[in-house]
Design a protein around this motif. Sequence first.
Motif, PDB file in Angstrom:
ATOM      1  N   UNK A 170       0.848  -1.199   0.000  1.00 33.85           N
ATOM      2  CA  UNK A 170       0.000   0.000   0.000  1.00 33.85           C
ATOM      3  C   UNK A 170       0.876   1.237   0.000  1.00 33.85           C
ATOM      4  N   UNK A 171       0.673   2.096  -0.975  1.00 28.88           N
ATOM      5  CA  UNK A 171       1.422   3.358  -1.056  1.00 28.88           C
ATOM      6  C   UNK A 171       0.476   4.501  -0.746  1.00 28.88           C
ATOM      7  N   UNK A 172       0.823   5.329   0.230  1.00 22.76           N
ATOM      8  CA  UNK A 172      -0.012   6.481   0.529  1.00 22.76           C
ATOM      9  C   UNK A 172       0.348   7.601  -0.438  1.00 22.76           C
ATOM     10  N   UNK A 173      -0.634   8.278  -0.984  1.00 17.82           N
ATOM     11  CA  UNK A 173      -0.382   9.381  -1.913  1.00 17.82           C
ATOM     12  C   UNK A 173      -1.345   9.329  -3.078  1.00 17.82           C
ATOM     13  N   UNK A 174      -1.223  10.290  -3.967  1.00 22.59           N
ATOM     14  CA  UNK A 174      -2.173  10.399  -5.066  1.00 22.59           C
ATOM     15  C   UNK A 174      -1.578   9.910  -6.372  1.00 22.59           C
ATOM     16  N   UNK A 175      -2.387   9.237  -7.154  1.00 24.43           N
ATOM     17  CA  UNK A 175      -2.012   8.878  -8.523  1.00 24.43           C
ATOM     18  C   UNK A 175      -2.469  10.025  -9.417  1.00 24.43           C
ATOM     19  N   UNK A 176      -1.562  10.530 -10.240  1.00 24.80           N
ATOM     20  CA  UNK A 176      -1.932  11.746 -10.991  1.00 24.80           C
ATOM     21  C   UNK A 176      -2.020  11.525 -12.501  1.00 24.80           C
ATOM     22  N   UNK A 177      -1.471  10.426 -12.996  1.00 16.75           N
ATOM     23  CA  UNK A 177      -1.552  10.183 -14.442  1.00 16.75           C
ATOM     24  C   UNK A 177      -1.466   8.686 -14.697  1.00 16.75           C
ATOM     25  N   UNK A 178      -2.136   8.248 -15.752  1.00 17.92           N
ATOM     26  CA  UNK A 178      -2.101   6.822 -16.106  1.00 17.92           C
ATOM     27  C   UNK A 178      -1.999   6.682 -17.615  1.00 17.92           C
ATOM     28  N   UNK A 179      -1.235   5.698 -18.032  1.00 19.05           N
ATOM     29  CA  UNK A 179      -1.108   5.425 -19.468  1.00 19.05           C
ATOM     30  C   UNK A 179      -0.869   3.945 -19.664  1.00 19.05           C
ATOM     31  N   UNK A 180      -1.130   3.498 -20.894  1.00 20.15           N
ATOM     32  CA  UNK A 180      -0.866   2.115 -21.254  1.00 20.15           C
ATOM     33  C   UNK A 180       0.606   2.014 -21.640  1.00 20.15           C
ATOM     34  N   UNK A 181       1.306   1.016 -21.157  1.00 18.17           N
ATOM     35  CA  UNK A 181       2.723   0.876 -21.528  1.00 18.17           C
ATOM     36  C   UNK A 181       3.156  -0.587 -21.431  1.00 18.17           C
ATOM     37  N   UNK A 182       3.882  -1.057 -22.437  1.00 11.04           N
ATOM     38  CA  UNK A 182       4.470  -2.415 -22.450  1.00 11.04           C
ATOM     39  C   UNK A 182       3.470  -3.494 -22.065  1.00 11.04           C
ATOM     40  N   UNK A 183       2.332  -3.475 -22.672  1.00  9.48           N
ATOM     41  CA  UNK A 183       1.338  -4.517 -22.413  1.00  9.48           C
ATOM     42  C   UNK A 183       0.628  -4.369 -21.076  1.00  9.48           C
ATOM     43  N   UNK A 184       0.937  -3.308 -20.330  1.00 12.61           N
ATOM     44  CA  UNK A 184       0.270  -3.089 -19.042  1.00 12.61           C
ATOM     45  C   UNK A 184      -0.019  -1.613 -18.864  1.00 12.61           C
ATOM     46  N   UNK A 185       0.070  -1.155 -17.636  1.00 12.88           N
ATOM     47  CA  UNK A 185      -0.238   0.243 -17.336  1.00 12.88           C
ATOM     48  C   UNK A 185       0.862   0.839 -16.471  1.00 12.88           C
ATOM     49  N   UNK A 186       1.073   2.127 -16.660  1.00  7.36           N
ATOM     50  CA  UNK A 186       2.001   2.863 -15.808  1.00  7.36           C
ATOM     51  C   UNK A 186       1.212   4.003 -15.177  1.00  7.36           C
ATOM     52  N   UNK A 187       1.350   4.139 -13.867  1.00  8.46           N
ATOM     53  CA  UNK A 187       0.600   5.168 -13.136  1.00  8.46           C
ATOM     54  C   UNK A 187       1.601   6.034 -12.377  1.00  8.46           C
TER      55      UNK A 187
END
Length: 328
Positions: free
Chosen positions: A77-94
Amino acid sequence: MNLEKMHDVGIVGGGAAGLSAAVALARSLRSVVVVDGGDPRNAPAAGAHNVLGHDGIAPAELMAGGRREAEHYGAQIRRGRAIAARRRNGGFEVDLAGGGSIRARRLLLATGLTDELPAVPGVREFWGRSVLHCAYCHGWEVRGRRIGVLGTSPLSVHQALLFRQLNDDVTLFLNTMPAPGAEASEQLAARDIRVVHGAVDRLRGDNDAVSAVVLDDDREFPVDAVTVAPRFLARAELYEQLGGTLVEHPLGAFIATGPMGLTDIPGVWAAGNASGLGAMVAAAMGAGVAAGAAINADLVTEDAEAAVRARAERTAPSTETRDDAVAQ
Ligand SMILES: Cc1cc2nc3c(=O)[nH]c(=O)nc-3n(C[C@H](O)[C@H](O)[C@H](O)COP(=O)(O)OP(=O)(O)OC[C@H]3O[C@@H](n4cnc5c(N)ncnc54)[C@H](O)[C@@H]3O)c2cc1C
């Protein structure tokens, strides 16, 4: 270069829905990372009701228990906000606020919703304590008291009738809503619900609780609690960045999903208030578990297909072996 491990599942939002999904997934030995901003929607309330076995539990305590359970099974569990998401290398990067990012094969958005409150002074100040929206969440706690319903839409009539089930003294302040039609007026009159015309100027409070509704002509009506109908807006910035579009609803806007939480975007699931505007805690938990199970099933299928391909490559005769066989 991003050196972050590729997790099986990234979950944005560690409320009732996100943590329930995290437990279901981690118990299936999936590597799970949850990013959580730590402001569940019911944070202003003293207790959560209709949560079987935990009636009246403080929201922060319920979430702390959920985090403990998820971490016990190995979720990160990481405390903090996710601010952007994109599809990358067959998965997702946030991307995370403050730097860094997580990577995952599948994404679950359990980001909840924003209650857009009517812009009447006092509403925000007493929100979640004596300014209420949900008869099932807080109705029992204010049963038998004087209730003012702040009219903002035709649905306010329904809210007045709901609270009338619990209170003899209910006043509907029409405020900005259109005057009720003939049928609604008859129901209100038959249920002895007072209807007050005129715009509401502010809510007045004493001892940290609302005590009166004040109209813009200075008329003042004593109350013990006020109900409002916020607009429910799914927290969906990441979904929109990934190409999704919210669905409009008379109560607000939400992320559309199938029955197990899959959205229109392949690989992206949603659960809880982000996709179900009316979901209370127990329903958000159920949606989280269902989405967790569906994501695990999806990964099981993908893993089996990859294993079949790998096995075929391992067992296929090499070119050299085939050439030898032809020569003999
Ligand atoms: C005042 C009030 C009282 C309520 N009382 C009750 C009650 O008594 N009983 C009941 O059953 N229901 C109650 N509810 C409803 C209850 O709050 C919801 O059912 C429940 O919170 C939905 O869970 P969720 O996981 O979908 O969203 P939430 O609990 O809102 O959790 C969403 C989480 O996602 C995180 N998040 C959002 N965006 C991001 C981002 N970009 N990056 C990282 N994290 C993010 C937030 O920080 C939050 O922790 C109440 C609601 C309100 C407003």
